[in-house]
Write an enzyme that holds these catalytic residues in place. Structure first.
Site, PDB file in Angstrom:
ATOM      1  N   LYS A  34       0.831  -1.078   0.155  1.00  0.00           N
ATOM      2  CA  LYS A  34       0.041  -0.014   0.015  1.00  0.00           C
ATOM      3  C   LYS A  34       1.001   1.185   0.005  1.00  0.00           C
ATOM      4  O   LYS A  34       2.056   1.178   0.253  1.00  0.00           O
ATOM      5  CB  LYS A  34      -1.144  -0.206   1.268  1.00  0.00           C
ATOM      6  N   ASP A  40      -2.019  -1.824  10.038  1.00  0.00           N
ATOM      7  CA  ASP A  40      -2.525  -1.669   8.443  1.00  0.00           C
ATOM      8  C   ASP A  40      -3.294  -2.729   8.008  1.00  0.00           C
ATOM      9  O   ASP A  40      -3.584  -2.965   6.925  1.00  0.00           O
ATOM     10  CB  ASP A  40      -1.200  -1.453   7.689  1.00  0.00           C
TER      11      ASP A  40
END
Length: 350
Positions: free
Chosen positions: A10, A134
């Protein structure tokens, strides 16, 4: 049965530290998106739980997020399932790209299928939130606004596909070290406190108006720290984080999140990178550059290569640049040593 899946990295289009919660964690407001750069994992049923990374067997200790994901699923179900797991690493460690969290998310999704657990997405995201900040986003994928310390998510529609050039300077950066460096410039006694980073009382964000959504590797070092921000040493360790820090899995009903993150997402969809750069921030960049000046040098190198948008991802050390066309991104990759080409990715298919 064998399951092969990809674990996508990401980037943070924006990362704003709003303050420090009563539980000692930093309150964040972020715009995150998955990218095509990924690790690859395979899962097969087995009597015992084993993990091989890039051909090297690793101890199945609790520091490893892939193993912790498997154990967390077993604990949740009250079972003792085994699996033979193989991981091929491509996402660099200590890079701010969520590589360990991506592997953990992939393990939760794949083992849920392999073991026929039939857990719904909200349950997997709840389990993931306990393993790494995350992880819920990496389960979700796509484009999302992320708040709290990572547990509050709002998926945003029409995730754009944007060519990226990126480079990871040096040996990467420790997430904990970067947050500690930020803390050193924002002391709670007010000596160097920033007006933009107020103390957040009772574990609440600054009235963030968004609810959560649906649902040869240095792996041990990466997965032990990946996505984990340290508590501030001066802050109380108790508070109502158990209440406010829970991952909600309800989609917003009739109300969209507001603020610059939505404007930033819209600018990215329109490829208005000048506007996007003006709306974007990474509160950790200055601290990261002090620890590793090569981060700032990489940012300048991409700007010199004509990049209209340049940002550090997460706590670093990866720097990425967005371009209108893949040809422009390729030219930047040729000019910046060690850079690679990738693209942003859409949301995970249901």
């Amino acid at each position: 049965m064998r399951i092969i899946c990809e674990a996508h990295a990401k980037i943070n289009w924006s990362l704003n530290i709003l303050g420090v919660r009563e539980d000692g964690y930093h309150e964040l407001d972020m715009l995150m998106q998955g990218i095509e750069l990924c690790d690859e994992l395979s899962f097969e049923r087995a009597r015992w739980l084993t993990l091989t990374v890039d051909g090297q067997p690793l101890p199945v200790g609790e520091r490893n997020l892939v193993v912790r994901a498997a154990n967390a699923l077993n604990d949740y179900m009250g079972q003792r399932n085994g699996a033979r797991i193989r991981l091929t690493k491509r996402i660099p460690a200590r890079a701010g790209l969520g590589g360990g969290s991506a592997d953990c998310a992939a393990a939760l999704l794949a083992l849920n299928r392999l073991w026929n657990l039939r857990l719904p997405m909200p349950a997997l995201m709840e389990i993931g939130a306990k393993l790494g900040a995350d992880v819920p986003f990496c389960i979700l994928g796509g484009l999302a606004r992320v708040g709290g310390f990572g547990e509050r998510l709002t998926p945003l529609p029409d995730a754009p596909s944007i060519p990226l050039a990126m480079v990871t300077p040096g040996d990467g950066l420790s997430t904990a070290a970067v947050f500690r460096a930020w803390d050193g410039e924002h002391r709670p006694d007010g000596a160097k406190a920033s007006p933009a980073a107020p103390k957040i009382s009772e574990g609440r964000g600054a009235a963030l108006p968004f609810s959560a959504s649906r649902g040869g590797s240095r792996l041990d070092e990466e997965t032990a720290l990946d996505g984990a921000q340290p508590r501030r040493a001066e802050a109380p360790r108790e508070g109502n984080a158990g209440k406010e820090g829970r991952l909600s899995c309800e989609r917003p009903a009739g109300r969209e999140p507001c603020g610059d993150m939505l404007a930033l997402a819209d600018a990215l969809r329109r490829r208005d990178f000048g506007r996007a750069q003006a709306l974007s921030v990474n509160s950790l960049e200055a601290a990261a550059i002090r620890l590793l000046p090569a981060v700032g040098e990489a940012m300048e190198a991409f700007r010199a290569a004509g990049a209209p948008f340049v940002r550090m991802s997460g706590s670093g050390s990866t720097v990425f640049a967005a371009f209108e066309t893949e040809a422009e991104a390729e030219r930047a990759v040729e000019r910046v040593p060690g850079a690679i080409l990738t693209r942003t990715a859409a949301a995970r298919a249901e």
